[in-house]
Design a protein around this motif. Structure first.
Motif, PDB file in Angstrom:
ATOM      1  N   TYR A 163       9.337   3.721  14.097  1.00 56.84           N
ATOM      2  CA  TYR A 163       9.044   5.070  14.540  1.00 56.84           C
ATOM      3  C   TYR A 163       7.645   5.409  14.051  1.00 56.84           C
ATOM      4  O   TYR A 163       7.390   5.410  12.860  1.00 56.84           O
ATOM      5  N   ALA A 164       6.763   5.665  14.959  1.00 60.69           N
ATOM      6  CA  ALA A 164       5.377   5.955  14.572  1.00 60.69           C
ATOM      7  C   ALA A 164       5.267   7.409  14.168  1.00 60.69           C
ATOM      8  O   ALA A 164       5.635   8.295  14.903  1.00 60.69           O
TER       9      ALA A 164
ATOM     10  N   ALA B  64       4.278  12.756   6.267  1.00 58.88           N
ATOM     11  CA  ALA B  64       5.016  12.172   7.388  1.00 58.88           C
ATOM     12  C   ALA B  64       5.362  10.712   7.109  1.00 58.88           C
ATOM     13  O   ALA B  64       6.459  10.244   7.432  1.00 58.88           O
ATOM     14  N   CYS B  65       4.453   9.983   6.518  1.00 56.98           N
ATOM     15  CA  CYS B  65       4.685   8.584   6.163  1.00 56.98           C
ATOM     16  C   CYS B  65       5.813   8.474   5.147  1.00 56.98           C
ATOM     17  O   CYS B  65       6.710   7.631   5.284  1.00 56.98           O
ATOM     18  N   VAL B  66       5.797   9.323   4.132  1.00 57.99           N
ATOM     19  CA  VAL B  66       6.830   9.292   3.099  1.00 57.99           C
ATOM     20  C   VAL B  66       8.197   9.620   3.703  1.00 57.99           C
ATOM     21  O   VAL B  66       9.198   8.982   3.366  1.00 57.99           O
ATOM     22  N   VAL B  67       8.241  10.591   4.605  1.00 60.17           N
ATOM     23  CA  VAL B  67       9.502  10.932   5.275  1.00 60.17           C
ATOM     24  C   VAL B  67      10.034   9.713   6.022  1.00 60.17           C
ATOM     25  O   VAL B  67      11.225   9.394   5.957  1.00 60.17           O
ATOM     26  N   GLN B  68       9.144   9.025   6.740  1.00 57.93           N
ATOM     27  CA  GLN B  68       9.552   7.834   7.488  1.00 57.93           C
ATOM     28  C   GLN B  68      10.065   6.748   6.547  1.00 57.93           C
ATOM     29  O   GLN B  68      11.106   6.140   6.791  1.00 57.93           O
ATOM     30  N   GLN B  69       9.361   6.521   5.479  1.00 56.67           N
ATOM     31  CA  GLN B  69       9.753   5.502   4.506  1.00 56.67           C
ATOM     32  C   GLN B  69      11.117   5.850   3.905  1.00 56.67           C
ATOM     33  O   GLN B  69      11.980   4.984   3.775  1.00 56.67           O
ATOM     34  N   ASN B  70      11.309   7.111   3.540  1.00 56.31           N
ATOM     35  CA  ASN B  70      12.579   7.547   2.959  1.00 56.31           C
ATOM     36  C   ASN B  70      13.730   7.421   3.955  1.00 56.31           C
ATOM     37  O   ASN B  70      14.857   7.107   3.570  1.00 56.31           O
ATOM     38  N   LEU B  71      13.447   7.671   5.218  1.00 51.65           N
ATOM     39  CA  LEU B  71      14.470   7.531   6.251  1.00 51.65           C
ATOM     40  C   LEU B  71      14.980   6.101   6.307  1.00 51.65           C
ATOM     41  O   LEU B  71      16.196   5.860   6.325  1.00 51.65           O
TER      42      LEU B  71
ATOM     43  N   VAL C 245       6.635  -1.867   5.521  1.00 50.92           N
ATOM     44  CA  VAL C 245       5.734  -2.443   4.514  1.00 50.92           C
ATOM     45  C   VAL C 245       4.691  -3.317   5.210  1.00 50.92           C
ATOM     46  O   VAL C 245       3.492  -3.231   4.904  1.00 50.92           O
ATOM     47  N   ASP C 246       5.123  -4.146   6.153  1.00 47.66           N
ATOM     48  CA  ASP C 246       4.189  -4.997   6.891  1.00 47.66           C
ATOM     49  C   ASP C 246       3.165  -4.153   7.641  1.00 47.66           C
ATOM     50  O   ASP C 246       1.983  -4.503   7.696  1.00 47.66           O
ATOM     51  N   TYR C 247       3.633  -3.045   8.236  1.00 53.30           N
ATOM     52  CA  TYR C 247       2.726  -2.160   8.954  1.00 53.30           C
ATOM     53  C   TYR C 247       1.655  -1.592   8.016  1.00 53.30           C
ATOM     54  O   TYR C 247       0.463  -1.618   8.335  1.00 53.30           O
ATOM     55  N   LYS C 248       2.078  -1.103   6.851  1.00 54.45           N
ATOM     56  CA  LYS C 248       1.117  -0.532   5.907  1.00 54.45           C
ATOM     57  C   LYS C 248       0.135  -1.596   5.427  1.00 54.45           C
ATOM     58  O   LYS C 248      -1.056  -1.320   5.283  1.00 54.45           O
ATOM     59  N   ARG C 249       0.622  -2.806   5.196  1.00 52.83           N
ATOM     60  CA  ARG C 249      -0.286  -3.897   4.795  1.00 52.83           C
ATOM     61  C   ARG C 249      -1.266  -4.220   5.906  1.00 52.83           C
ATOM     62  O   ARG C 249      -2.449  -4.451   5.669  1.00 52.83           O
ATOM     63  N   CYS C 250      -0.764  -4.253   7.134  1.00 52.94           N
ATOM     64  CA  CYS C 250      -1.621  -4.559   8.277  1.00 52.94           C
ATOM     65  C   CYS C 250      -2.743  -3.536   8.382  1.00 52.94           C
ATOM     66  O   CYS C 250      -3.911  -3.897   8.559  1.00 52.94           O
ATOM     67  N   VAL C 251      -2.408  -2.259   8.259  1.00 56.58           N
ATOM     68  CA  VAL C 251      -3.417  -1.206   8.342  1.00 56.58           C
ATOM     69  C   VAL C 251      -4.461  -1.383   7.261  1.00 56.58           C
ATOM     70  O   VAL C 251      -5.663  -1.229   7.503  1.00 56.58           O
ATOM     71  N   SER C 252      -4.025  -1.755   6.066  1.00 56.79           N
ATOM     72  CA  SER C 252      -4.986  -1.889   4.958  1.00 56.79           C
ATOM     73  C   SER C 252      -5.860  -3.130   5.094  1.00 56.79           C
ATOM     74  O   SER C 252      -6.935  -3.188   4.514  1.00 56.79           O
ATOM     75  N   GLU C 253      -5.414  -4.110   5.868  1.00 57.18           N
ATOM     76  CA  GLU C 253      -6.144  -5.378   5.981  1.00 57.18           C
ATOM     77  C   GLU C 253      -6.879  -5.548   7.317  1.00 57.18           C
ATOM     78  O   GLU C 253      -7.584  -6.536   7.507  1.00 57.18           O
ATOM     79  N   THR C 254      -6.721  -4.613   8.241  1.00 55.08           N
ATOM     80  CA  THR C 254      -7.260  -4.754   9.584  1.00 55.08           C
ATOM     81  C   THR C 254      -8.426  -3.787   9.789  1.00 55.08           C
ATOM     82  O   THR C 254      -8.435  -2.691   9.241  1.00 55.08           O
ATOM     83  N   THR C 255      -9.367  -4.188  10.591  1.00 52.97           N
ATOM     84  CA  THR C 255     -10.503  -3.315  10.905  1.00 52.97           C
ATOM     85  C   THR C 255     -10.033  -2.154  11.778  1.00 52.97           C
ATOM     86  O   THR C 255      -8.972  -2.213  12.403  1.00 52.97           O
TER      87      THR C 255
ATOM     88  N   PRO D 255       0.840  -1.196   0.000  1.00 55.61           N
ATOM     89  CA  PRO D 255       0.000   0.000   0.000  1.00 55.61           C
ATOM     90  C   PRO D 255       0.879   1.252   0.000  1.00 55.61           C
ATOM     91  O   PRO D 255       1.953   1.266   0.598  1.00 55.61           O
ATOM     92  N   THR D 256       0.422   2.296  -0.648  1.00 55.39           N
ATOM     93  CA  THR D 256       1.144   3.556  -0.631  1.00 55.39           C
ATOM     94  C   THR D 256       0.915   4.240   0.713  1.00 55.39           C
ATOM     95  O   THR D 256       0.005   3.871   1.478  1.00 55.39           O
ATOM     96  N   CYS D 257       1.707   5.270   0.975  1.00 60.15           N
ATOM     97  CA  CYS D 257       1.480   6.055   2.187  1.00 60.15           C
ATOM     98  C   CYS D 257       0.104   6.716   2.159  1.00 60.15           C
ATOM     99  O   CYS D 257      -0.578   6.766   3.177  1.00 60.15           O
ATOM    100  N   GLU D 258      -0.308   7.182   0.991  1.00 52.71           N
ATOM    101  CA  GLU D 258      -1.617   7.822   0.901  1.00 52.71           C
ATOM    102  C   GLU D 258      -2.730   6.823   1.213  1.00 52.71           C
ATOM    103  O   GLU D 258      -3.677   7.140   1.953  1.00 52.71           O
ATOM    104  N   GLN D 259      -2.638   5.614   0.670  1.00 52.59           N
ATOM    105  CA  GLN D 259      -3.649   4.591   0.953  1.00 52.59           C
ATOM    106  C   GLN D 259      -3.668   4.251   2.444  1.00 52.59           C
ATOM    107  O   GLN D 259      -4.741   4.111   3.041  1.00 52.59           O
ATOM    108  N   THR D 260      -2.491   4.137   3.036  1.00 48.59           N
ATOM    109  CA  THR D 260      -2.400   3.816   4.461  1.00 48.59           C
ATOM    110  C   THR D 260      -3.034   4.929   5.289  1.00 48.59           C
ATOM    111  O   THR D 260      -3.807   4.663   6.216  1.00 48.59           O
ATOM    112  N   CYS D 261      -2.719   6.166   4.947  1.00 48.35           N
ATOM    113  CA  CYS D 261      -3.280   7.299   5.689  1.00 48.35           C
ATOM    114  C   CYS D 261      -4.799   7.391   5.502  1.00 48.35           C
ATOM    115  O   CYS D 261      -5.518   7.712   6.453  1.00 48.35           O
TER     116      CYS D 261
END
Length: 96
Positions: free
Chosen positions: A94-95, A48-55, A69-79, A20-26
């Motif tokens: 880093y959240a 902020a997500c893109v900055v974290q990913q780039n870091l 990546v796992d975190y973004k997938r989890c967000v997209s697949e979890t209620t 998932p992209t940062c925009e989709q996750t957000c």
């Protein structure tokens, strides 16, 4: 006919492996009423997500990159309830 089927199957398989992209996750995070995100806008969250990913990319830290990546997938697949209860939480990341 068979060639068309194989092409479509390939596209489906490629789509399953995409992160998932940062925009989709957000969008998923900001849509959850259970989370206190009423002060954050989509653009701010995405940036902020893109900055974290780039870091993590700059650090060349494969473990953090994969975890993000796992975190973004989890967000997209979890209620929303699951996200609010911490199902996707990873203390190593880093959240934003």
């Amino acid at each position: 006919m068979m060639r068309k089927f194989l092409s479509m199957a390939s596209l489906v398989l490629i789509g399953l492996g995409c992160e998932p992209t940062c925009e989709q996750t957000c969008q998923d995070l900001l849509a959850c009423d259970e989370l206190e995100t009423d002060r954050m806008a989509l653009d701010d969250c995405t940036a902020a997500c893109v900055v974290q990913q780039n870091l993590y990319d700059d650090w060349e830290d494969a473990e953090l990159q994969d975890g993000f990546v796992d975190y973004k997938r989890c967000v997209s697949e979890t209620t929303c309830d699951g996200i609010a209860s911490g199902e996707c939480y990873d203390e190593e990341l880093y959240a934003w």
